[in-house]
Design a protein around this motif. Sequence first.
Motif, PDB file in Angstrom:
ATOM      1  N   ILE A  31      72.561  58.027  29.781  1.00 16.89           N
ATOM      2  CA  ILE A  31      71.329  58.231  30.562  1.00 16.89           C
ATOM      3  C   ILE A  31      70.151  58.638  29.680  1.00 16.89           C
ATOM      4  O   ILE A  31      69.031  58.150  29.852  1.00 16.89           O
ATOM      5  CB  ILE A  31      71.578  59.297  31.650  1.00 16.89           C
ATOM      6  N   ILE A  32      70.413  59.515  28.720  1.00 17.87           N
ATOM      7  CA  ILE A  32      69.346  60.152  27.942  1.00 17.87           C
ATOM      8  C   ILE A  32      68.399  59.163  27.267  1.00 17.87           C
ATOM      9  O   ILE A  32      67.169  59.297  27.353  1.00 17.87           O
ATOM     10  CB  ILE A  32      69.951  61.122  26.904  1.00 17.87           C
ATOM     11  N   PRO A  33      68.870  58.132  26.586  1.00 23.49           N
ATOM     12  CA  PRO A  33      67.916  57.260  25.868  1.00 23.49           C
ATOM     13  C   PRO A  33      66.901  56.584  26.768  1.00 23.49           C
ATOM     14  O   PRO A  33      65.786  56.269  26.327  1.00 23.49           O
ATOM     15  CB  PRO A  33      68.835  56.232  25.189  1.00 23.49           C
ATOM     16  N   CYS A  35      61.935  66.242  34.073  1.00 22.34           N
ATOM     17  CA  CYS A  35      61.724  67.161  32.939  1.00 22.34           C
ATOM     18  C   CYS A  35      62.626  68.383  33.077  1.00 22.34           C
ATOM     19  O   CYS A  35      63.292  68.806  32.116  1.00 22.34           O
ATOM     20  CB  CYS A  35      60.262  67.601  32.873  1.00 22.34           C
ATOM     21  N   HIS A  36      62.635  68.959  34.277  1.00 22.37           N
ATOM     22  CA  HIS A  36      63.437  70.151  34.518  1.00 22.37           C
ATOM     23  C   HIS A  36      64.920  69.842  34.372  1.00 22.37           C
ATOM     24  O   HIS A  36      65.681  70.634  33.782  1.00 22.37           O
ATOM     25  CB  HIS A  36      63.134  70.687  35.917  1.00 22.37           C
ATOM     26  N   ALA A  37      65.351  68.684  34.870  1.00 30.42           N
ATOM     27  CA  ALA A  37      66.760  68.305  34.769  1.00 30.42           C
ATOM     28  C   ALA A  37      67.171  68.111  33.307  1.00 30.42           C
ATOM     29  O   ALA A  37      68.265  68.528  32.897  1.00 30.42           O
ATOM     30  CB  ALA A  37      67.004  67.026  35.561  1.00 30.42           C
ATOM     31  N   MET A  38      66.303  67.508  32.507  1.00 27.39           N
ATOM     32  CA  MET A  38      66.624  67.313  31.093  1.00 27.39           C
ATOM     33  C   MET A  38      66.696  68.650  30.359  1.00 27.39           C
ATOM     34  O   MET A  38      67.536  68.849  29.480  1.00 27.39           O
ATOM     35  CB  MET A  38      65.567  66.404  30.444  1.00 27.39           C
ATOM     36  N   SER A  84      68.124  59.555  37.775  1.00 30.77           N
ATOM     37  CA  SER A  84      68.669  60.174  36.553  1.00 30.77           C
ATOM     38  C   SER A  84      68.681  61.683  36.674  1.00 30.77           C
ATOM     39  O   SER A  84      69.618  62.356  36.216  1.00 30.77           O
ATOM     40  CB  SER A  84      67.829  59.746  35.342  1.00 30.77           C
ATOM     41  N   ALA A  85      67.638  62.248  37.292  1.00 30.15           N
ATOM     42  CA  ALA A  85      67.568  63.702  37.442  1.00 30.15           C
ATOM     43  C   ALA A  85      68.727  64.216  38.281  1.00 30.15           C
ATOM     44  O   ALA A  85      69.326  65.257  37.971  1.00 30.15           O
ATOM     45  CB  ALA A  85      66.236  64.096  38.079  1.00 30.15           C
ATOM     46  N   ALA A  86      69.078  63.502  39.349  1.00 28.91           N
ATOM     47  CA  ALA A  86      70.175  63.935  40.209  1.00 28.91           C
ATOM     48  C   ALA A  86      71.502  63.896  39.466  1.00 28.91           C
ATOM     49  O   ALA A  86      72.344  64.797  39.617  1.00 28.91           O
ATOM     50  CB  ALA A  86      70.236  63.051  41.452  1.00 28.91           C
ATOM     51  N   VAL A  87      71.722  62.862  38.647  1.00 26.86           N
ATOM     52  CA  VAL A  87      72.961  62.764  37.875  1.00 26.86           C
ATOM     53  C   VAL A  87      73.052  63.909  36.875  1.00 26.86           C
ATOM     54  O   VAL A  87      74.101  64.564  36.738  1.00 26.86           O
ATOM     55  CB  VAL A  87      73.047  61.408  37.156  1.00 26.86           C
ATOM     56  N   LEU A  88      71.952  64.183  36.172  1.00 26.53           N
ATOM     57  CA  LEU A  88      71.968  65.259  35.175  1.00 26.53           C
ATOM     58  C   LEU A  88      72.212  66.608  35.829  1.00 26.53           C
ATOM     59  O   LEU A  88      72.954  67.448  35.288  1.00 26.53           O
ATOM     60  CB  LEU A  88      70.645  65.267  34.399  1.00 26.53           C
ATOM     61  N   ASN A 141      64.281  61.180  20.403  1.00 34.21           N
ATOM     62  CA  ASN A 141      63.440  60.341  21.250  1.00 34.21           C
ATOM     63  C   ASN A 141      62.140  61.078  21.551  1.00 34.21           C
ATOM     64  O   ASN A 141      62.134  62.191  22.083  1.00 34.21           O
ATOM     65  CB  ASN A 141      64.187  60.013  22.551  1.00 34.21           C
ATOM     66  N   GLU A 142      61.011  60.472  21.206  1.00 37.52           N
ATOM     67  CA  GLU A 142      59.717  61.123  21.359  1.00 37.52           C
ATOM     68  C   GLU A 142      59.407  61.436  22.816  1.00 37.52           C
ATOM     69  O   GLU A 142      58.899  62.517  23.137  1.00 37.52           O
ATOM     70  CB  GLU A 142      58.625  60.219  20.775  1.00 37.52           C
TER      71      GLU A 142
END
Length: 996
Positions: free
Chosen positions: A110-112, A127-130, A81-85, A174-175
Amino acid sequence: MASQADKHVASIKSLLLRAWRERWSDVQWGIAIKKVIPSGTVGDNWNLADLILQQSLVGSSPNSLVLSYLKHAQSAQVVSSAAVLKSVLTYDDVGKPYCIRSLLELVAGIIPRASRYGTSEDAVGLCHAMQECLNWMLTVIHKSLQRVQDGKLLAELGGIVEKTSEVINLMVVNESNCAMLYIAKYEDQDTSRQIEQTELNIRGMLNQLQQTHITATTREKVEQMLRGLPSIRHIPTADSGAHVDHHGYHVFTSISVVITLEAVLSPTNEIQPIVEQLLLIERLKKLTRAELFCHIFRACFLGLVDSKDGPEELKWAAFTFLKLPILLTNFHQHTVGHEAGLELEHGFDRLLNYISLLDMADIKCGCDCLKFLLLELCNKYSLLVDAQCHKLLTRRSNESQKSKSQDVPNSQPSPSLIIKAEPTVISILKTLDADYSKNQDAFMGVLCHMMSGKSFELILAAAAATGKLQSFAVKLIKFNEFAKQSTGEASQGSQTRALLFDITFLMVSHIAQLYGVETVTSSQESSESFFAQWAQRCLPEDGKYKPLEDTGYMPDQNKCEALLSQLMGELKTSLTRWNEICNNIPYVIQEVLYAWEHGAITTEKVTSILTSAKSKMCFLPVVISCWLCSHISTLSHEARQKPIFMLRQLCVPVENPDSRYYQERSHLMTNIIHKMAQDLVPQTSVRTTASSLTVIQPKANTQKLLLTTFKDAYIKGWLDIMMVHTLEHLYMVCRSEWFCAAVIKEMLNYTRVEELSQSTALAYGILQIDIEQLTLCLLHDILPKLLLGVSKRNNLVDPRGRALAVLTAQCIAAAHVLHCTRKGNSSPMRRGRKRSRRDIEVEDCDESIKPGKIRKIAEDQPHPLTLDSEGFNLEFIYNADEPASPTFDRKVPLNRALVNLFKIFSLVVSDSSVSQKTWFVLSFMEEISKCGADVSKFILQFIPGTMITQLLKCFPNDVRVGFVLNTCDLSSVTGRKTAARAICQQARTCRKRDTT
């Protein structure tokens, strides 16, 4: 190696073109790509996400088929997911709205569930990618609004703004996502600042846009998104389980007990430690400053009422009218702006609601106590202005219910006396600075005048409250040093010098007895003096008597015989070394007692010798009584009769003495001996006669005595003078381990939540008698027995377990704050007479019971003590740029106790079964996070990273992300890694729970 990588990239590109030409489904694509990517690797190594996006976003519209390949690869975890973001971030051209919209739909998918796919290796990277993805989306909104303002592509860009706002809302509600973004704020502060700046720009742009540029729906969605953004900057509340309430009446219990112990048992303490303890309570109980002030004032006025006509009256008056204003001045240093005086006024406003308490204090003290206090704060310390004082006094006058006749005192009230005593202390200190070798008679007159009536007690109370007591004692010791040896003066001069030695010896003995031996021994100016050395060797303290054999002094037989001859005749003052008399007279009296016990001399002869000893020099009975008390404490009940007879004789002043100032000196002598012998031969009558001392009865049941005291204090909600001294006596007589265990036992006797709130607050206050030592006992002795033993498990079941966790966390916080306060101060912190006991027992507590399952560390370990050396395996979370594990000072007992405690916690949470013990660990760690950032960071540095994940496995429904963020130190790389992994694990756990 490069050619091999290029070959793989070329194969992936070729596969993409083939899949597009042949219109493969996403499943077919997934099967084919796994054959191209080498086994054991992921697509991130070959920039798979970038390659797919490049092919899908060639034109003005996206290639939906190729994009579906990327979605499938991410779902199948072929690419992270990080690579896609991160790949999405390279496309921010809002001039191609359809491409941007397709990317937003990709991100929305992806986010949820992004945090569910975070692995132990890439959790921080996720975390950094988000965070960068959030920054990208905010930038898209800002650029779109700029184009909308210019009137370009209104419909398409409006849709982009709405879609982006929806995706951001999807992210921040989302918590787990909010927690990941919170971690990223510490990982990349530059991007975090960019997010804040872009947010401000969007707010400004939104205010500038007219209704014709943007629809109401779009504006509402952007505003909704902006309202949700602050959630990424705050830690979610981490609460679980049954909670013990700490508000209302229970708050006053803790504060009043702390204030009472400070005023009664520790009047010589410096201001800063008590200020820090009260500020800690303020944080723990979430009080406003005005509420804290009100509770402090209530405690002081209750003390004034309770101590009236008692021996502690002057201590309470000195604390309330001299020390409290200094304490409030110190509080103002922790208040920003001009709110300090306002908060103080609001505190007094709250106090004025307790009309009966204020009336009772005025009646007891015979004056308007509130007026005395307000005038001190206004006129001397300028903490309040005249208008505030007038307003408060007017309200007090209108609401007071006492009759006017009760305002007229029969004598000068103690508040007035103690306030006037402060300048007197300053004047006396200046007088004592003069050359004492020139006019000894004048100095002796001043000293004897101080000893008359209540003057000496008044001066001592004022000096103790204002921090001048040690300076006063040091000056008296200098006089004593000067007068200890007569050097050939005339008869009158030698008698004057002898009286000066006698008076100063008695005065300093009284100070040491009331305020602790360390008051006179801790100063470098007096530590080498004769009195300081004698007091350390011989003067009883804390109920402990010092054997004559341990003094290290070897008596001179000839001098002892000469002294005995003088006691049988007349004691001479010329050419006498009074320090030698002090050292030798216990051995002389020892021989007299032995001779009397063996029938060599008669009772009349013994009485004659004792009368001679007390006829001229009143310090001699004090020195003799020190040895007699030590000797009596080693004897059986039957063998004590003759030594006690000697003590009684020493307490009776000589009738018709021919010595100057004998009445003042003998009065002080009698008080010193009575206080010294109260545990052995307690006083039963106010009159000082030979029968006023009686033999103590067999010791009562200490557990029952503590139970009664605790129950009475629980009902009252505060400690009265009798309770304070009972607890002090129990602490001095019994070991600290027993005292701590007994207090905890009484606290846990209650079962209802509101009852436990009160008992926990009371127990916390009582343990302030010696918070550092008793906290060590709690960590070393009580908790290990509960966690590793098989009995008393009910004490760990909620709400008892939660109450014990609350108490443990608060005690550790208080001990740490006290240690830091003392460490940052050049002079040692003095807890009344408790410092010596703590120093004696600290080593015992360090070596106390340790669980048999835990490996012991060799005492000769040459390296600094670390968590690795203590048995924790933290290798998997360490970064090469960081030390192997946190280091700490092993000489600090609290550090060692916490290491031992967390070793036990590790055993508990790694056990195969979940029990109330495991729940106690979780409760304790939750309570630690409520103690403030500094305290929680200190405590949580000892937690191994594996404990968080173990707790997640044990309590998947109770360990929330707020708990994880509070527990991990996000300022370090290790803490951020641990937190990110734990949050990903928690997200996966929640997914499994939702699907079952």
